[in-house]
Design a protein around this motif. Structure first.
Motif, PDB file in Angstrom:
ATOM      1  N   ARG A 256      37.360   5.436  48.254  1.00  0.00           N
ATOM      2  CA  ARG A 256      37.426   4.955  49.873  1.00  0.00           C
ATOM      3  C   ARG A 256      36.764   5.971  50.526  1.00  0.00           C
ATOM      4  NH1 ARG A 256      38.875   1.296  52.415  1.00  0.00           N
ATOM      5  NH2 ARG A 256      39.842   0.133  50.816  1.00  0.00           N
ATOM      6  N   GLY A 257      36.138   5.651  51.506  1.00  0.00           N
ATOM      7  CA  GLY A 257      35.274   6.569  52.295  1.00  0.00           C
ATOM      8  C   GLY A 257      33.922   7.134  51.763  1.00  0.00           C
ATOM      9  N   LYS A 258      33.516   6.903  50.733  1.00  0.00           N
ATOM     10  CA  LYS A 258      32.366   7.231  49.931  1.00  0.00           C
ATOM     11  C   LYS A 258      31.454   6.093  50.272  1.00  0.00           C
ATOM     12  CE  LYS A 258      33.961  11.052  48.147  1.00  0.00           C
ATOM     13  NZ  LYS A 258      33.505  12.307  48.570  1.00  0.00           N
ATOM     14  N   ILE A 259      30.019   6.480  50.351  1.00  0.00           N
ATOM     15  CA  ILE A 259      28.989   5.276  50.460  1.00  0.00           C
ATOM     16  C   ILE A 259      28.033   5.499  49.471  1.00  0.00           C
ATOM     17  CG2 ILE A 259      26.981   4.722  51.995  1.00  0.00           C
ATOM     18  CD1 ILE A 259      28.809   6.037  54.348  1.00  0.00           C
ATOM     19  N   LEU A 260      27.558   4.350  48.908  1.00  0.00           N
ATOM     20  CA  LEU A 260      26.692   4.344  47.886  1.00  0.00           C
ATOM     21  C   LEU A 260      25.731   3.598  48.660  1.00  0.00           C
ATOM     22  CD1 LEU A 260      25.387   3.999  44.989  1.00  0.00           C
ATOM     23  CD2 LEU A 260      26.255   1.592  44.936  1.00  0.00           C
TER      24      LEU A 260
ATOM     25  N   SER B 264      34.066  -2.190  44.386  1.00  0.00           N
ATOM     26  CA  SER B 264      35.545  -2.411  43.621  1.00  0.00           C
ATOM     27  C   SER B 264      36.372  -1.012  43.425  1.00  0.00           C
ATOM     28  CB  SER B 264      35.147  -2.692  42.101  1.00  0.00           C
ATOM     29  OG  SER B 264      34.443  -4.117  42.069  1.00  0.00           O
ATOM     30  N   LEU B 265      35.638   0.018  43.707  1.00  0.00           N
ATOM     31  CA  LEU B 265      36.217   1.445  43.585  1.00  0.00           C
ATOM     32  C   LEU B 265      36.646   1.825  45.205  1.00  0.00           C
ATOM     33  CD1 LEU B 265      33.590   3.567  41.737  1.00  0.00           C
ATOM     34  CD2 LEU B 265      35.767   2.977  40.879  1.00  0.00           C
ATOM     35  N   GLY B 266      36.627   0.862  46.263  1.00  0.00           N
ATOM     36  CA  GLY B 266      36.906   1.054  47.467  1.00  0.00           C
ATOM     37  C   GLY B 266      35.932   1.690  48.495  1.00  0.00           C
ATOM     38  N   GLY B 267      34.776   1.868  47.891  1.00  0.00           N
ATOM     39  CA  GLY B 267      33.823   2.362  48.742  1.00  0.00           C
ATOM     40  C   GLY B 267      32.945   1.582  49.417  1.00  0.00           C
ATOM     41  N   SER B 268      31.892   2.100  50.235  1.00  0.00           N
ATOM     42  CA  SER B 268      30.968   1.113  50.841  1.00  0.00           C
ATOM     43  C   SER B 268      29.453   1.286  50.416  1.00  0.00           C
ATOM     44  CB  SER B 268      31.002   1.559  52.409  1.00  0.00           C
ATOM     45  OG  SER B 268      32.225   1.615  52.941  1.00  0.00           O
ATOM     46  N   VAL B 269      28.810   0.203  50.781  1.00  0.00           N
ATOM     47  CA  VAL B 269      27.501   0.290  50.216  1.00  0.00           C
ATOM     48  C   VAL B 269      26.362  -0.052  51.505  1.00  0.00           C
ATOM     49  CG1 VAL B 269      27.767  -0.285  47.904  1.00  0.00           C
ATOM     50  CG2 VAL B 269      27.326  -2.223  49.536  1.00  0.00           C
ATOM     51  N   LEU B 270      25.279   0.542  51.184  1.00  0.00           N
ATOM     52  CA  LEU B 270      24.264   0.105  52.287  1.00  0.00           C
ATOM     53  C   LEU B 270      22.788   0.649  51.542  1.00  0.00           C
ATOM     54  CD1 LEU B 270      22.915   3.250  52.928  1.00  0.00           C
ATOM     55  CD2 LEU B 270      24.625   3.399  54.547  1.00  0.00           C
ATOM     56  N   GLY B 271      21.653  -0.055  51.959  1.00  0.00           N
ATOM     57  CA  GLY B 271      20.441   0.234  51.305  1.00  0.00           C
ATOM     58  C   GLY B 271      19.540  -1.100  51.666  1.00  0.00           C
ATOM     59  N   PHE B 272      18.478  -1.248  50.743  1.00  0.00           N
ATOM     60  CA  PHE B 272      17.534  -2.348  50.937  1.00  0.00           C
ATOM     61  C   PHE B 272      17.119  -2.867  49.579  1.00  0.00           C
ATOM     62  CE2 PHE B 272      15.252   1.918  51.195  1.00  0.00           C
ATOM     63  CZ  PHE B 272      14.336   1.614  50.076  1.00  0.00           C
ATOM     64  N   SER B 273      16.776  -3.895  49.510  1.00  0.00           N
ATOM     65  CA  SER B 273      16.583  -4.791  48.389  1.00  0.00           C
ATOM     66  C   SER B 273      15.129  -4.911  47.728  1.00  0.00           C
ATOM     67  CB  SER B 273      17.166  -5.804  48.120  1.00  0.00           C
ATOM     68  OG  SER B 273      16.762  -6.897  49.306  1.00  0.00           O
ATOM     69  N   GLU B 274      13.953  -4.556  48.543  1.00  0.00           N
ATOM     70  CA  GLU B 274      12.562  -4.627  48.457  1.00  0.00           C
ATOM     71  C   GLU B 274      12.044  -3.684  49.209  1.00  0.00           C
ATOM     72  OE1 GLU B 274      10.801  -8.160  49.237  1.00  0.00           O
ATOM     73  OE2 GLU B 274      12.431  -8.730  50.713  1.00  0.00           O
ATOM     74  N   ALA B 275      10.927  -3.233  48.812  1.00  0.00           N
ATOM     75  CA  ALA B 275       9.911  -2.294  49.532  1.00  0.00           C
ATOM     76  C   ALA B 275       9.466  -2.619  50.795  1.00  0.00           C
ATOM     77  CB  ALA B 275       8.857  -1.561  48.599  1.00  0.00           C
TER      78      ALA B 275
END
Lengths: 309, 138
Positions: A37-41, A62-73
């Motif tokens: 929790r509180g961690k970002i991938l 599933s570990l309670g963290g958050s995600v951000l990002g992009f899926s293509e260049a």
């Protein structure tokens, strides 16, 4: 700070720990649901992917963290010509850990030199794909109960198949392993991989172009797709894409306890009729990917306890 | 064949015959203003034939390049007409910005301002590989 570029960045002992952790996560997922929790991938995918990106995101959520990002260049600043080093310099200030896929070989190695957080190589061209290998290792351990003494048939594109290269590197560290390399001439395993991980370690191996010839001798059949995106020449791709098709008839010659693995996506190299065979474990393999990535994210973030431990 | 001796400069001796030009190119000696001589196929008792490069200026030289092309070469530093230092060379563990990776799939083919780094991966066979994509140098 640790990064994961090549599966050999992890010792055999560390891989055992990750497998044990993944087993525990599967047994009691609730104990892990808040540990990050509180961690970002950040998932930086400069090349399209379904399983790898979604399983990383699913793992972090599933570990309670958050995600951000992009899926293509195209949806990142790479489309504007930004370098990998600049992208990582900036993105690493927005997150706690990065999973990065890039079509160019060595891009994650460049990235980790400019990142202030751990970088996981989620596939770099035809080079390495260590988290697929971790997934493969968890699959092998869960499905066969061992690593030592296995005969592993690797079939299809052994030249550009990064999952094959990483799996050979990883399995070559176990005792009594034997490789059977099945490919057309044009897609043979690169000689330096054969030299470094098989010959120099005194590992027994054989090479052939016929899958039928060896069906009865392998404990694991690792099928791969001939990847269109690795060819500069469409003609070569079309000529080679149907080199091997595993069907129910071929499965009759296989051992009763043999397992069929595939990193997916599959095109036509495994007939759908094989899916219902209990020895076909590629969909279970894809499922295991989420749990081993959960274990890896925890390790790389320095989170070493489940709830209540 | 006579080439004048030098007063202040560098003599790279015992270069395997045929490697002199490659060493000249990789050391970038074509960019120098001073006199540079490449003598090919000089009779040698030890080597049968050898190449020699004489540089008539006391310049900074990249010993890694010499070690990469021919670790058996020797470097003589000449000052005031005298030999002041004789250096043996060995194959370097890493080569930075000497070679370019030729693999079009390598990140070095598109990333700007990146060092091109090769690592010695097989000492016996003198094989260097790109640290990014592991392609063997030619």
């Amino acid at each position: 700070m640790r990064h994961l570029i090549n599966i050999l960045d992890l010792s055999v002992g560390e891989i055992d720990e990750l497998i044990a952790r993944a087993d525990d996560i599967m047994a009691r997922p609730d104990a892990y649901s808040e540990v990050c929790r509180g961690k970002i991938l950040a998932t930086l995918f400069f090349e399209p992917s379904t399983r790898t990106r979604l399983s990383f995101e699913s793992a972090m959520l599933s570990l309670g963290g958050s995600v951000l990002g992009f899926s293509e260049a195209a949806s990142s600043s790479a489309a504007k010509g930004e370098s990998v080093s600049d992208t990582l310099e900036v993105v690493s200030s927005y997150c706690d850990i990065i999973a990065m896929r890039h079509p160019k070989e060595g891009a994650p190695l460049v990235g980790c030199a400019h990142s202030s957080v751990p970088v996981i190589n989620a596939g770099d061209g035809g080079h390495y794909h260590p988290t697929q290998t971790l997934t493969d290792l968890l699959t092998i351990r869960r499905e066969t109960g061992r690593f030592d003494g296995l005969t592993i048939g690797l079939c299809g594109d052994l030249k550009f198949g990064r999952t094959v290269h990483s799996l050979i590197a990883a399995m070559s560290r176990y005792k009594g392993v034997r490789f059977v390399l099945i490919s057309p001439d044009e897609l043979k395993l690169p000689s330096f991989i054969k030299q470094e991980y098989i010959k120099e370690r005194g590992i027994e191996y054989s090479q052939c172009s016929s899958l039928d010839e060896v069906m009865g001798e392998v404990d694991i059949l690792y099928m791969t797709r001939v990847q269109r995106e690795r060819f500069f020449n469409e003609e070569d791709y079309l000529r080679l894409k149907d080199s091997y098709i595993l069907d129910a008839e071929k499965m009759k010659a296989a051992k009763r306890d043999m397992i069929v693995m595939h990193p997916l996506p599959r095109v036509n190299e495994i007939s759908t009729a094989v899916d219902s065979d209990p020895r076909a474990c590629y969909f279970r393999q894809a499922k295991y990917g989420r749990y081993i990535r959960m274990a890896l994210i925890m390790k790389m973030l320095g989170v070493d306890r489940a709830k209540g431990e | 064949m006579n080439v004048d001796s030098i007063k202040n400069g560098i003599v790279i001796d015992h270069i395997a015959a045929g490697s002199g030009m490659r060493l000249y190119d990789l050391l970038g000696l074509d960019a120098l203003d001073c006199s540079v001589a490449i003598i090919k196929n000089v009779p040698s008792r030890k080597m049968d034939k050898k190449d020699i490069i004489k540089i008539d200026a006391d310049i900074a030289i990249n010993f890694d390049v010499i070690g990469f092309v021919d670790p058996g070469a020797t470097v003589n530093i000449i000052r005031g007409g005298d030999l002041v230092e004789k250096r043996s060379i060995s194959a370097p563990d890493r080569l930075v910005n000497v070679l370019k990776c030729k693999n079009p799939r390598c990140i070095t083919s598109c990333e700007q301002d990146i060092d091109h780094v090769f690592k010695l991966t097989d000492k016996d066979n003198k094989i260097y590989r790109c640290i990014y994509c592991e392609t063997k140098q030619n």
